[in-house]
Design a protein around this motif. Structure first.
Motif, PDB file in Angstrom:
ATOM      1  N   THR A  10      83.695  20.563  86.999  1.00  0.00           N
ATOM      2  CA  THR A  10      84.127  21.951  87.192  1.00  0.00           C
ATOM      3  C   THR A  10      83.857  22.823  85.963  1.00  0.00           C
ATOM      4  O   THR A  10      84.297  23.985  85.916  1.00  0.00           O
ATOM      5  CB  THR A  10      85.640  22.017  87.527  1.00  0.00           C
ATOM      6  N   TYR A  11      83.145  22.281  84.984  1.00  0.00           N
ATOM      7  CA  TYR A  11      82.830  23.056  83.767  1.00  0.00           C
ATOM      8  C   TYR A  11      81.974  24.268  84.151  1.00  0.00           C
ATOM      9  O   TYR A  11      80.974  24.123  84.854  1.00  0.00           O
ATOM     10  CB  TYR A  11      82.106  22.167  82.748  1.00  0.00           C
ATOM     11  N   PRO A  12      82.329  25.461  83.670  1.00  0.00           N
ATOM     12  CA  PRO A  12      81.637  26.671  84.124  1.00  0.00           C
ATOM     13  C   PRO A  12      80.289  26.939  83.441  1.00  0.00           C
ATOM     14  O   PRO A  12      79.741  28.020  83.608  1.00  0.00           O
ATOM     15  CB  PRO A  12      82.646  27.786  83.796  1.00  0.00           C
TER      16      PRO A  12
ATOM     17  N   ASP C  43      87.720  26.864  79.231  1.00  0.00           N
ATOM     18  CA  ASP C  43      88.215  28.235  79.142  1.00  0.00           C
ATOM     19  C   ASP C  43      87.300  29.092  78.261  1.00  0.00           C
ATOM     20  O   ASP C  43      87.067  30.268  78.549  1.00  0.00           O
ATOM     21  CB  ASP C  43      89.634  28.264  78.531  1.00  0.00           C
ATOM     22  N   GLU C  46      84.459  30.867  80.031  1.00  0.00           N
ATOM     23  CA  GLU C  46      84.737  31.757  81.160  1.00  0.00           C
ATOM     24  C   GLU C  46      84.429  33.221  80.839  1.00  0.00           C
ATOM     25  O   GLU C  46      84.541  33.651  79.695  1.00  0.00           O
ATOM     26  CB  GLU C  46      86.207  31.616  81.607  1.00  0.00           C
ATOM     27  N   MET C  52      92.193  34.218  78.949  1.00  0.00           N
ATOM     28  CA  MET C  52      92.397  32.770  78.848  1.00  0.00           C
ATOM     29  C   MET C  52      93.002  32.343  77.510  1.00  0.00           C
ATOM     30  O   MET C  52      93.232  31.153  77.282  1.00  0.00           O
ATOM     31  CB  MET C  52      91.072  32.031  79.055  1.00  0.00           C
ATOM     32  N   HIS C 105      95.961  30.268  86.442  1.00  0.00           N
ATOM     33  CA  HIS C 105      94.513  30.488  86.508  1.00  0.00           C
ATOM     34  C   HIS C 105      93.830  29.576  87.522  1.00  0.00           C
ATOM     35  O   HIS C 105      92.617  29.638  87.680  1.00  0.00           O
ATOM     36  CB  HIS C 105      93.895  30.254  85.121  1.00  0.00           C
ATOM     37  N   HIS C 108      91.438  30.889  90.238  1.00  0.00           N
ATOM     38  CA  HIS C 108      90.138  31.422  89.821  1.00  0.00           C
ATOM     39  C   HIS C 108      89.250  30.363  89.166  1.00  0.00           C
ATOM     40  O   HIS C 108      88.034  30.439  89.245  1.00  0.00           O
ATOM     41  CB  HIS C 108      90.349  32.587  88.843  1.00  0.00           C
ATOM     42  N   HIS C 109      89.891  29.406  88.495  1.00  0.00           N
ATOM     43  CA  HIS C 109      89.115  28.423  87.728  1.00  0.00           C
ATOM     44  C   HIS C 109      89.548  27.015  88.130  1.00  0.00           C
ATOM     45  O   HIS C 109      90.669  26.598  87.827  1.00  0.00           O
ATOM     46  CB  HIS C 109      89.346  28.610  86.227  1.00  0.00           C
ATOM     47  N   GLU C 110      88.644  26.307  88.749  1.00  0.00           N
ATOM     48  CA  GLU C 110      88.977  24.985  89.263  1.00  0.00           C
ATOM     49  C   GLU C 110      89.377  24.019  88.127  1.00  0.00           C
ATOM     50  O   GLU C 110      90.218  23.144  88.312  1.00  0.00           O
ATOM     51  CB  GLU C 110      87.790  24.408  90.048  1.00  0.00           C
ATOM     52  N   HIS C 111      88.747  24.182  86.955  1.00  0.00           N
ATOM     53  CA  HIS C 111      89.106  23.285  85.840  1.00  0.00           C
ATOM     54  C   HIS C 111      90.560  23.479  85.415  1.00  0.00           C
ATOM     55  O   HIS C 111      91.186  22.531  84.926  1.00  0.00           O
ATOM     56  CB  HIS C 111      88.139  23.445  84.658  1.00  0.00           C
ATOM     57  N   CYS C 112      91.095  24.684  85.613  1.00  0.00           N
ATOM     58  CA  CYS C 112      92.512  24.899  85.294  1.00  0.00           C
ATOM     59  C   CYS C 112      93.404  24.132  86.280  1.00  0.00           C
ATOM     60  O   CYS C 112      94.472  23.639  85.889  1.00  0.00           O
ATOM     61  CB  CYS C 112      92.852  26.388  85.319  1.00  0.00           C
TER      62      CYS C 112
END
Lengths: 134, 134, 134, 134
Positions: A10-12, C43, C46, C52, C105, C108-112
């Protein structure tokens, strides 16, 4: 699936190497840091404590270096080969020294055999990552 | 006199190098670990945050490696050059990368100048210790 | 079987709690330390980086505290409740704060979301261990 | 002037407490982490090693907790009392336990006296910071 793998998936941005290899290396580093911490502690409870001193010292070193390397390898943002590569080499070296010393005691103390295995696996994982990282 | 120096002076065995040099290196490593932790945090409060990302990443790496190296160099018992020397080289490398990146921002952010100085001093101390260690 | 479990099974003394619970807690702590390190790094990549910052800060704190707690809980020799219990409480607190912030978060952010899960599991494991430790 | 103090003085936001007190606490935490690491190592070189096991274990715990606390207290961005306060309490507790155990050996081993002093100073600094932090 490990959290390490899920976080890489899931790293962006773009990750620095194959996610399977990275996740395996991060797992091996975390495991080895913990195993060496627990191994040093188990050594402290042994009857032949005086003979375990070198093993304790190397386990403490190995735990410190593996934890630091786990942190650096976990970071994907703005990868710097000048930082990661020498650290992986240092980690290979301490896993080799610690694994060798644990092996010397593995016949007498089963926890040293477990700790040796964690060191060998981590050494191998760091070598593999070094082989593919730019 | 620092605790690091006092502990070297009262160590019940033979220390691995000149106590003044060892104590200075340990101090530089501890200072750099803390400075990089605080530097990354100060970066997070800056207006031009997006431009500070590489600096934050390298500060976090540098903090991890300096803390591990401080631990290894603090240990005098059963010194293993195969462990300490590669780690000091890795520490020199990360202090160099981090110091260079901090320098890029030092004109705009005074805390980056402070952090750069901690990195430069630590890099130099690790180089000196590498020069005398067996 | 994890190395943590194998090391508890081969510990040469009496362990401080049920080995299954101890091993699960150690695993949750190591995982959470790594997840928070990787989460803070994700983060940093992003687009909405400024939003973040609090998440990054709490992830760095949570990684530090979980790593220290993993070390303390891994040690079985001469257990001291006065040390372990307040640290487990501090770890519960930081996992709660960090998990709550990650949750904000997670849409919006799957890693979160992944990092939140690691924090929740760790918080729960530390609470369970606190419930049985003397 | 310490790097810790300089970084607080150049922090681009509002710091969480008096900079002199914060810098003194960060210094005491870093010093205690290093002193306990070196103290555990010195214990390993003592003749009466079997009697030093509890001291080694507590020094390792104290080093871990002080290092984590130094990290958390060094961060000024988005301060969270729910994280910092329980951790400072845990740090007070481990410094107390470790200092007491070092004191037991201080008559025989001078390095234990040095390590005790680092623990006492750190315990006191954490208590003072707890007294003023929101």
């Amino acid at each position: 699936m490990s959290y390490a793998r899920q976080l890489l998936d899931t790293y962006p941005g773009t990750v620095t190497a194959d996610v399977g290899l990275l996740a395996a290396t991060i797992g091996a580093l975390s495991d080895c840091a913990q195993a060496c911490t627990a191994g040093a502690d188990a050594d402290l409870r042994e009857q032949n404590l005086a003979e375990m001193v070198k093993c304790i010292r190397l386990c403490l070193d190995c735990a410190d270096v593996c934890a630091a390397t786990a942190g650096v390898v976990s970071r994907q943002t703005d990868y710097d080969a000048n930082v990661t590569r020498p650290l992986l080499k240092a980690c290979v070296a301490v896993c080799k020294s610690c694994g060798d010393e644990c092996q010397r005691h593995a016949r007498h103390h089963e926890h040293c055999r477990v700790c040796e295995q964690a060191c060998r696996r981590c050494e191998q994982a760091c070598r593999e990552l070094l082989g593919v990282l730019g």
